[in-house]
Design an enzyme around this catalytic site. Structure first.
Site, PDB file in Angstrom:
ATOM      1  N   ASP A 262      -1.032  48.645  -0.130  1.00 50.51           N
ATOM      2  CA  ASP A 262      -1.710  47.461  -0.653  1.00 50.51           C
ATOM      3  C   ASP A 262      -0.711  46.488  -1.276  1.00 50.51           C
ATOM      4  OD1 ASP A 262      -4.106  46.150  -0.813  1.00 50.51           O
ATOM      5  OD2 ASP A 262      -4.658  46.955  -2.756  1.00 50.51           O
ATOM      6  N   ASP A 308     -11.086  48.590  -1.566  1.00 48.92           N
ATOM      7  CA  ASP A 308     -10.984  48.726  -3.020  1.00 48.92           C
ATOM      8  C   ASP A 308     -12.182  49.442  -3.620  1.00 48.92           C
ATOM      9  OD1 ASP A 308      -8.616  47.293  -2.940  1.00 48.92           O
ATOM     10  OD2 ASP A 308      -9.640  45.379  -3.118  1.00 48.92           O
TER      11      ASP A 308
END
Length: 437
Positions: A262, A308
Site C-alpha cells: 500500500d 482497507d
C-alpha cells in the site's frame, strides 16, 4: 486491489482537471465532516457484522458455506499477486488509453458528425489516429468499463443477496411456501462424473435475489453512488465473513506484506490512485462532500478502497474467534482491535485532510490493528495462546478429537472400549468386561 483513501480536494490536480477546464467549488466544512464520518461508519458496519457472521460460518455444516482459509503461503504471495494485477490494470489504462481527454474528444466528434449527417462519419485528424493506432470502432474505455460493469453486476447481485438473506428471513411469515432447489452442473459421465457447481437454495433466496437484482439494474443503468456503496458493503461483508485466516501469524504476514504494498503504490507512484479513478467498479466506497448542496446528484466524492476494510476485517474476525475459543465470555481482543481500526482510519482521514493528498490507509491501520491486541496480550500474559491458536480447529467444534492414543493391550473389543471412554469422559465410563480381557 484498491486500498487508498483519496482526498477529493486534490482530484483535479491528480487527474489533470476536468475536460472543460472548469474546477469544482471547494466543499464546505460540514460537507467534509459528513463525508468522512459516513465513510468511517460504512467501513465499520461490514467489519462488525462480518466478524459476527464469520463465527457462525466457521460452525456451519453446509459445505457450500464453508469459509476459504488463508494459509501463510497464501498470505506471502498475496501482495505480489495484487501488485501484478494493479500494475497490469494501470498499464492497460495508461498505455492502451494514454490520454483520456483525447479519447473523450474523439468520441464526442464522432457523435457530433453522426447527429449532423445522420450516418457514421470518419474520425477527423487521421494523423493523430495513426500515431495512437487505437481501434475506437471496436474498443474504447467506455466499452471496457461496460464489460466490467456487467461482471460486477452479476457478482454484486449474488453478494448482496447473500448479505441480506439472514435479515430477510425474519420478515417471512411462518406459513410462507418455502421450496428447496438445487443447481447442479457436472462434467463427464459414469464414474468420471465430477461436480462443477452444486448450489442449494430455496424460495426465500429467490426473493432476496430478486430484490438484489433491482439494485443491480440501478447500478448498471445509473452508476449511482448509493448503488455502488450497496454493492461495496456487500462485497466487504462477504469478504470478512468467508475469508478466514488460519492463525495470527498468518494475519501478521498478510497485513505486513500489504502494508509495504500500500505504501509503495500510493507514495512511490501514482498507480493506485490512477487505477481507482479509471476503474468504474464497486471496488471502493464513496460519499459526496457536496451532498448538502446538490443532494443525491452530488459528484465531488471522497473514496475508501475495499481493501482497507476487508484486510483488517478478516484479522479482527480472527481475534473474535480467538476470544470465543478462550471461553471467558469476554471479547477483549475483538473490541481492542475494533477500537484500533477506528483509531487508525480516523488518523488516516486526519492526515489526508491536513496534507490534501491520498493516503495509504494500511500505513496507519496495520500497526494499530496488530499492535493494540498484541499489547493487550502482553499485559494479560496470553501471547503464547494468541499465536498458537488455530482457527481451522473451530470449523467442526462439535467433532471429538483424539489428542493422544490410550496405552492398552488385549483384544480389539478392549481397545475400542478404552477409546470410547477417553472420548466420552468419566461420566460415561462403563465397567470393564473381565471376559474380554
Amino acid at each position: 486491489m484498491d486500498s487508498a483513501l483519496s482526498d477529493p480536494h486534490n482530484a483535479s490536480a491528480e487527474t489533470g482537471g476536468p475536460a472543460n477546464g472548469t474546477t469544482r467549488p471547494p466543499s464546505t466544512p460540514e460537507g467534509i465532516a459528513l463525508a468522512y464520518g459516513s465513510l468511517l461508519l460504512m467501513a465499520l458496519l461490514p467489519i462488525f457484522f462480518g466478524a459476527l457472521r464469520s463465527v457462525r460460518c466457521a460452525r456451519g455444516k453446509n459445505p457450500s458455506d464453508m469459509p476459504e482459509t488463508i494459509t501463510s503461503r497464501d498470505a506471502a504471495r498475496f501482495p505480489i499477486i495484487a501488485s501484478c494485477t494493479l500494475l497490469g490494470l494501470y498499464l492497460f489504462f495508461k498505455v492502451y488509453f494514454p490520454n483520456k481527454s483525447y479519447t473523450g474528444s474523439v468520441l464526442k466528434t464522432w457523435k457530433t458528425q453522426k447527429s449532423k449527417k445522420g450516418k457514421t462519419a470518419a474520425i477527423q485528424n487521421p494523423t493523430t489516429r495513426d500515431n495512437h493506432r487505437f481501434p475506437f470502432e471496436i474498443f474504447s474505455q467506455e466499452y471496457i468499463n461496460l464489460l466490467l460493469s456487467m461482471y460486477f453486476f452479476v457478482l454484486g447481485i449474488l453478494a448482496l443477496s447473500h448479505t441480506i438473506s439472514p435479515f430477510m428471513n425474519k420478515f417471512f411469515p411462518v406459513n410462507f411456501p418455502n421450496r428447496q432447489y438445487q443447481l447442479l452442473f457436472t462434467q463427464g459421465s459414469g464414474e468420471n462424473k465430477e461436480e462443477i457447481i452444486n448450489y442449494e437454495f430455496d424460495t426465500k433466496d429467490l426473493v432476496c435475489l430478486g430484490l438484489s437484482s433491482i439494485v443491480g439494474v440501478w447500478y448498471l443503468l445509473r452508476k449511482h453512488w448509493i448503488a455502488n456503496n450497496l454493492f461495496g458493503l456487500a462485497f466487504s461483508l462477504n469478504g470478512v465473513e468467508l475469508l478466514h485466516l488460519n492463525n495470527v501469524s498468518t494475519g501478521c504476514i498478510l497485513l505486513g506484506g500489504l502494508f509495504i504494498y500500500d505504501v509503495f503504490w500510493v507514495f512511490g507512484t501514482n498507480v493506485m490512485v490512477t487505477v481507482a479513478k479509471s476503474f468504474e467498479a464497486p471496488i471502493k466506497l464513496v460519499f459526496p462532500q457536496d451532498l448538502l448542496e446538490k443532494g443525491l446528484e452530488a459528484d465531488n466524492f471522497a473514496m475508501l478502497g475495499l481493501g482497507d476494510i476487508v484486510i483488517p476485517g478478516i484479522f479482527i474476525a480472527l481475534l473474535l474467534r480467538f476470544d470465543i475459543s478462550l471461553k471467558k465470555n469476554t471479547h477483549t481482543y475483538f473490541y481492542t482491535s475494533f477500537a484500533a481500526y477506528i483509531f487508525g482510519l480516523g488518523l488516516t482521514i486526519f492526515i489526508m485532510h491536513i496534507f490534501k493528498h491520498a493516503q495509504p490507509a494500511l500505513l496507519y491501520l496495520v500497526p494499530a490493528c496488530i499492535g493494540f491486541p498484541v499489547l493487550v496480550a502482553l499485559v494479560k500474559g496470553e501471547v503464547t495462546e494468541m499465536f498458537s491458536y488455530e482457527s481451522s480447529a473451530e470449523i467442526l467444534p462439535h467433532t471429538p478429537r483424539l489428542t493422544h492414543f490410550p496405552t492398552v493391550s488385549g483384544s480389539p473389543a478392549s481397545l475400542a472400549d478404552s477409546m470410547q471412554q477417553k472420548l466420552a469422559g468419566p461420566r460415561h465410563r462403563r465397567p470393564q468386561n473381565a471376559s474380554a480381557m
